[in-house]
Write a protein that holds these residues in place. Structure first.
Motif: not given
Length: 133
Positions: A47-54, A105-112
């Motif tokens: 993504g860009n500008n804090f818009w993301n596809t995880p 910004a700086d958000a921590k995204l995790c997957v489990k």
């Protein structure tokens, strides 16, 4: 006088074209667990500008595993939309992609993945505008 105005207009147009070609701030990134044996889990942010596809990816599931529950966490809290989800087999991997959303910004995204003790995490970053190569 007319010649100078024409030259300035051309210069302004050229500068506008260069700036518009730079594109938005890009933030594509990925991270994986780093173990020599066992499950290898990854998270990819596009993504860009804090818009993301995880996207969550289990790169080496056993051949008999066709689906597995997977959860996305944002700063340690389960993501409010589409959680938990079902990752499905795509070739040799299991994966699931959540909908595009805006993350801080700086958000921590995790997957489990359910049944696996490994978690892959990545931070949302805005690296600024990048001019195309």
């Amino acid at each position: 006088m007319r010649k100078i105005v024409h030259f300035n207009a051309a210069g302004t147009l050229a500068a506008a074209l260069v700036l518009s070609a730079a594109g938005p701030a890009a933030a594509d990134s990925s991270a994986c667990t780093h173990h020599f044996s066992g499950p290898q889990v990854c998270i990819r942010l596009e993504g860009n500008n804090f818009w993301n596809t995880p996207t969550a990816i289990w790169t080496n599931p056993p051949k008999n595993v066709k689906t597995r529950q997977v959860t996305l966490y944002v700063n340690g809290t389960p993501y409010a939309v589409g959680n938990p989800s079902t990752a499905t087999r795509v070739g040799k991997t299991l994966s699931h992609t959540w909908s595009r959303d805006q993350f801080d910004a700086d958000a921590k995204l995790c997957v489990k993945f359910k049944g696996i003790d490994r978690t892959a995490c990545e931070y949302v970053r805005d690296i600024g505008d990048r001019a195309p190569l």
